[in-house]
Design a protein around this motif. Structure first.
Motif, PDB file in Angstrom:
ATOM      1  N   ALA A 154      58.077 -39.184   8.880  1.00  0.00           N
ATOM      2  CA  ALA A 154      56.648 -38.867   8.788  1.00  0.00           C
ATOM      3  C   ALA A 154      56.330 -38.315   7.392  1.00  0.00           C
ATOM      4  CB  ALA A 154      56.264 -37.861   9.869  1.00  0.00           C
ATOM      5  N   PHE A 155      57.205 -37.446   6.880  1.00  0.00           N
ATOM      6  CA  PHE A 155      57.046 -36.986   5.498  1.00  0.00           C
ATOM      7  C   PHE A 155      57.071 -38.182   4.540  1.00  0.00           C
ATOM      8  CE2 PHE A 155      58.488 -32.701   6.921  1.00  0.00           C
ATOM      9  CZ  PHE A 155      57.562 -31.924   6.247  1.00  0.00           C
ATOM     10  N   GLY A 156      57.992 -39.124   4.798  1.00  0.00           N
ATOM     11  CA  GLY A 156      58.118 -40.275   3.916  1.00  0.00           C
ATOM     12  C   GLY A 156      56.861 -41.108   3.843  1.00  0.00           C
ATOM     13  N   VAL A 157      56.205 -41.334   4.971  1.00  0.00           N
ATOM     14  CA  VAL A 157      54.967 -42.126   4.984  1.00  0.00           C
ATOM     15  C   VAL A 157      53.909 -41.465   4.107  1.00  0.00           C
ATOM     16  CG1 VAL A 157      53.067 -42.932   6.435  1.00  0.00           C
ATOM     17  CG2 VAL A 157      55.429 -43.169   7.224  1.00  0.00           C
ATOM     18  N   VAL A 158      53.763 -40.136   4.251  1.00  0.00           N
ATOM     19  CA  VAL A 158      52.782 -39.409   3.446  1.00  0.00           C
ATOM     20  C   VAL A 158      53.169 -39.449   1.972  1.00  0.00           C
ATOM     21  CG1 VAL A 158      51.763 -37.140   2.999  1.00  0.00           C
ATOM     22  CG2 VAL A 158      52.142 -37.900   5.359  1.00  0.00           C
ATOM     23  N   GLY A 159      54.445 -39.175   1.683  1.00  0.00           N
ATOM     24  CA  GLY A 159      54.897 -39.151   0.296  1.00  0.00           C
ATOM     25  C   GLY A 159      54.766 -40.494  -0.393  1.00  0.00           C
ATOM     26  N   ILE A 160      55.070 -41.569   0.322  1.00  0.00           N
ATOM     27  CA  ILE A 160      54.967 -42.909  -0.273  1.00  0.00           C
ATOM     28  C   ILE A 160      53.509 -43.269  -0.532  1.00  0.00           C
ATOM     29  CG2 ILE A 160      55.311 -45.367   0.209  1.00  0.00           C
ATOM     30  CD1 ILE A 160      57.915 -44.460   1.701  1.00  0.00           C
ATOM     31  N   ALA A 161      52.627 -42.902   0.388  1.00  0.00           N
ATOM     32  CA  ALA A 161      51.200 -43.170   0.182  1.00  0.00           C
ATOM     33  C   ALA A 161      50.692 -42.456  -1.078  1.00  0.00           C
ATOM     34  CB  ALA A 161      50.401 -42.726   1.404  1.00  0.00           C
TER      35      ALA A 161
END
Length: 395
Positions: A154-161
């Motif tokens: 979930a952190f990754g989705v936000v960070g990649i966006a």
């Protein structure tokens, strides 16, 4: 009935199936891992950004993709995901990374955006695969790790966006700092934190520590997630004093997870040797890097030395120590091949070169850094070729 039988067949063959699925994913991770130090010493136009993203997105996210599924399937007694879904997820991460770095290097916002979007899709697909594994698990022991993986992704989705926004011209010092914290400590760090109590026991061939209860593992992961989310939010709105306090606390949480690892005697240390030393050294560099990153961001100084030291000494070392164990296991071929593989991946040279390179990165000793990275890459490449030369394909 036929569907139930197919599920049971896949559950029975889960280890062979998931090992077959994991091999090309970890080979991709190894290729990116070798490319990162090469990119650091050859001329290019994006500075520290290129080697860091080859390592953090290409190598680490590929390794996360393969290892999380393999460990979850193996330890949860769950059927392996479908070959097609695993291949699609791997392709999204690999192709996305290549497009992202080539687009940024060439100055093409469109190509970089497509690459970042593909990587984000790969993260979402990985989350879906892990949810499927969690639902079909018949052993709950590994549940805390899978739950931790989902939080990290979930952190990754936000960070990649946020990263796609930054890579396509959305320059912002505050957002960049938040992006680094979310991806480095939330995504990569979160996955490692959830895995360590389980994987360290496997590394040293010991039972898990009695201290590593499901409740404690969940508490460690949750505490880390709260600290990282708080620090990233504070950075995004320029509350740097608060972010520094939270990141120092995150460093303490990271190093304290060592208390959940099994006690190691002379026999375990003799067998695991440099793999265990490199794993623990990586955790220490990770903890120090998290705290140092908060202090540097608070002062507004150059964070590149800390980022390089965190990436090399922390996450790259943990990745190499993990591949040094997983590579021989995935190669297979029986007891003799396994023993030979573990002997091949025992490298005190690699441990020394990695820590010299990390210290040089922190102290900005560029020649020493380059020599350390080259020595580490060459040692790893030679051992990797030796390992691959004895590869025996399994069904």
């Amino acid at each position: 009935m036929s569907d139930d039988r197919a599920v049971e067949d896949r559950r029975r063959d889960r280890v062979a199936v998931v090992h077959r699925q994991t091999r090309p994913t970890l080979l991709a991770a190894a290729a990116f891992l070798v490319a990162a130090p090469v990119a650091a010493v050859v001329p290019h136009s994006t500075g520290v950004w290129l080697p860091l993203h080859l390592l953090l997105v290409g190598a680490l996210l590929s390794a996360i993709s393969g290892a999380t599924q393999m460990l979850a399937v193996t330890w949860s007694t769950s059927p392996a995901p479908s070959d097609r879904a695993v291949a699609l997820q791997r392709a999204a991460v690999v192709a996305g990374t290549l497009l992202l770095v080539s687009g940024r290097e060439a100055g093409s916002d469109l190509v970089a955006a497509v690459g970042g979007t593909l990587v984000g899709g790969g993260v979402l697909l990985l989350a879906g695969l892990l949810v499927g594994i969690r639902r079909t698990a018949t052993t709950d022991r590994y549940g805390p790790a899978i739950d931790g993986y989902l939080v990290a992704l979930a952190f990754g989705v936000v960070g990649i966006a946020v990263g796609v926004h930054l890579a396509t011209g959305g320059a912002s010092t505050d957002l960049r700092a938040a992006h680094l914290v979310v991806n480095l400590l939330g995504l990569v760090g979160g996955v490692i934190l959830a895995t360590l109590p389980f994987f360290a026991a496997t590394q040293v061939r010991a039972k898990m520590s009695p201290r590593a209860t499901a409740g404690r593992i969940r508490a460690w992961v949750a505490t880390s997630a709260i600290l990282v989310a708080g620090a990233a939010s504070a950075l995004a709105i320029d509350l740097r004093d608060l972010a520094a306090v939270l990141l120092v606390a995150e460093g303490i949480v990271v190093v304290s997870v060592l208390a959940l690892l099994p006690r190691v005697g002379a026999r375990q240390l003799s067998w695991s040797g440099p793999r265990l030393v490199q794993l623990i050294a990586g955790v220490v560099w990770w903890a120090l890097g998290a705290a140092a990153l908060g202090l540097v961001m608070r002062s507004g100084g150059d964070d590149a030395p800390v980022l390089r030291a965190l990436a090399i000494g922390g996450f790259a070392q943990i990745l190499v120590a993990s591949l040094a164990y997983l590579g021989p296991v995935l190669r297979g071929g029986g007891h003799e091949q396994l023993s030979d593989g573990f002997a091949t991946t025992r490298s005190w040279i690699g441990v020394g070169a990695a820590n010299v390179a990390a210290a040089a990165a922190l102290l900005e000793l560029e020649l020493v850094l380059a020599l350390g990275l080259v020595a580490w890459a060459l040692d790893g490449a030679v051992r990797g070729v030796r390992l691959l030369s004895g590869w025996r394909r399994r069904p």
